[in-house]
Design a protein around this motif. Structure first.
Motif, short mmCIF file in Angstrom:
data_model
loop_
_atom_site.label_atom_id
_atom_site.label_comp_id
_atom_site.label_asym_id
_atom_site.label_seq_id
_atom_site.Cartn_x
_atom_site.Cartn_y
_atom_site.Cartn_z
N ARG A 23 -0.05 -1.98 5.60
CA ARG A 23 -0.61 -2.48 4.33
C ARG A 23 -0.11 -3.89 4.04
O ARG A 23 -0.87 -4.78 3.68
CB ARG A 23 -0.25 -1.55 3.17
N PHE A 24 1.19 -4.09 4.21
CA PHE A 24 1.81 -5.39 3.95
C PHE A 24 1.22 -6.47 4.86
O PHE A 24 0.73 -7.50 4.40
CB PHE A 24 3.33 -5.30 4.14
N TYR A 25 1.29 -6.26 6.17
CA TYR A 25 0.86 -7.30 7.11
C TYR A 25 -0.65 -7.53 7.07
O TYR A 25 -1.11 -8.67 7.16
CB TYR A 25 1.34 -6.99 8.53
N THR A 26 -1.44 -6.48 6.92
CA THR A 26 -2.89 -6.66 6.86
C THR A 26 -3.27 -7.52 5.66
O THR A 26 -4.07 -8.45 5.77
CB THR A 26 -3.60 -5.31 6.83
N ALA A 27 -2.66 -7.24 4.51
CA ALA A 27 -2.96 -8.03 3.30
C ALA A 27 -2.41 -9.44 3.41
O ALA A 27 -3.11 -10.41 3.08
CB ALA A 27 -2.37 -7.33 2.08
N ALA A 28 -1.18 -9.59 3.86
CA ALA A 28 -0.53 -10.91 3.90
C ALA A 28 -1.17 -11.84 4.93
O ALA A 28 -1.27 -13.05 4.70
CB ALA A 28 0.95 -10.75 4.20
N LEU A 29 -1.60 -11.30 6.05
CA LEU A 29 -2.13 -12.14 7.12
C LEU A 29 -3.62 -12.48 6.96
O LEU A 29 -4.10 -13.46 7.53
CB LEU A 29 -1.89 -11.49 8.48
N ALA A 30 -4.34 -11.71 6.15
CA ALA A 30 -5.77 -11.96 5.96
C ALA A 30 -6.06 -13.38 5.46
O ALA A 30 -6.97 -14.04 5.99
CB ALA A 30 -6.38 -10.91 5.03
N PRO A 31 -5.33 -13.90 4.46
CA PRO A 31 -5.62 -15.27 4.01
C PRO A 31 -5.39 -16.33 5.09
O PRO A 31 -5.86 -17.47 4.96
CB PRO A 31 -4.66 -15.48 2.84
N LEU A 32 -4.68 -15.98 6.13
CA LEU A 32 -4.40 -16.91 7.22
C LEU A 32 -5.43 -16.81 8.35
O LEU A 32 -5.30 -17.46 9.38
CB LEU A 32 -2.99 -16.66 7.77
N GLY A 33 -6.41 -15.93 8.14
CA GLY A 33 -7.46 -15.75 9.14
C GLY A 33 -7.09 -14.80 10.25
O GLY A 33 -7.76 -14.75 11.28
N LEU A 34 -6.05 -14.01 10.05
CA LEU A 34 -5.63 -13.02 11.05
C LEU A 34 -6.08 -11.64 10.61
O LEU A 34 -5.99 -11.31 9.43
CB LEU A 34 -4.11 -13.06 11.24
N GLU A 35 -6.52 -10.86 11.56
CA GLU A 35 -7.04 -9.53 11.23
C GLU A 35 -6.52 -8.49 12.20
O GLU A 35 -5.97 -8.83 13.26
CB GLU A 35 -8.56 -9.55 11.25
N GLU A 36 -6.70 -7.23 11.84
CA GLU A 36 -6.34 -6.13 12.74
C GLU A 36 -7.30 -6.17 13.92
O GLU A 36 -8.51 -6.07 13.74
CB GLU A 36 -6.47 -4.79 12.03
#
Length: 139
Positions: A23-36
């Motif tokens: 939950r933490f990494y998926t939310a935090a990295l999304a604004p940086l253009g990174l996804e699962e």
């Protein structure tokens, strides 16, 4: 920023709680253009353009006290990273601003993940940044 050579191919953190960390990494990295990119029972791989550069895997002992800095495309992305990280279980370590110890062009934010790792988003501006909080020291 000039073109840089990639010197680290990928990073893996062992986490104590996969669902909370996801939950933490998926939310935090999304604004940086990174996804699962790859989701398995024991881990999640994150990246862009089909390349998983960062992975979390559940296990013991968890990775602690490591530092990873994710490249951000702009200041707004750093701000969004920080908000999403803190909203999803991260602990504030250093709020968004110009970290003058590094450079007058270094706009970044820092949070601790649930296992105590220092997670950063950084934007390297081409020009000095004068209209944002100036943060001396190292978070």
């Amino acid at each position: 920023m000039t073109t840089r050579r990639v010197i680290v191919d990928h990073v893996l953190f062992v986490v104590s709680d996969l669902e909370a960390s996801r939950r933490f990494y998926t939310a935090a990295l999304a604004p940086l253009g990174l996804e699962e990119l790859h989701v398995q029972a024991d881990g999640v791989g994150y990246g862009a353009e089909g390349l998983d550069d960062f992975t979390i895997d559940v296990g013991e002992p968890p990775t602690t006290a490591a530092h990873v800095a994710f490249d951000a495309p702009d200041r707004r992305s750093v701000d969004a990273f920080f908000h999403a990280a803190v909203t999803n279980g991260g602990r504030e370590k250093g709020p968004p601003g110009v970290w003058t110890n590094y450079s007058d062009r270094y706009y970044a934010a820092f949070v601790s993940d649930r296992d105590g790792n220092n997670v950063e988003a950084v934007f390297h501006s081409q020009q000095p940044i004068t209209d944002a909080p100036q943060r001396p020291g190292v978070p």
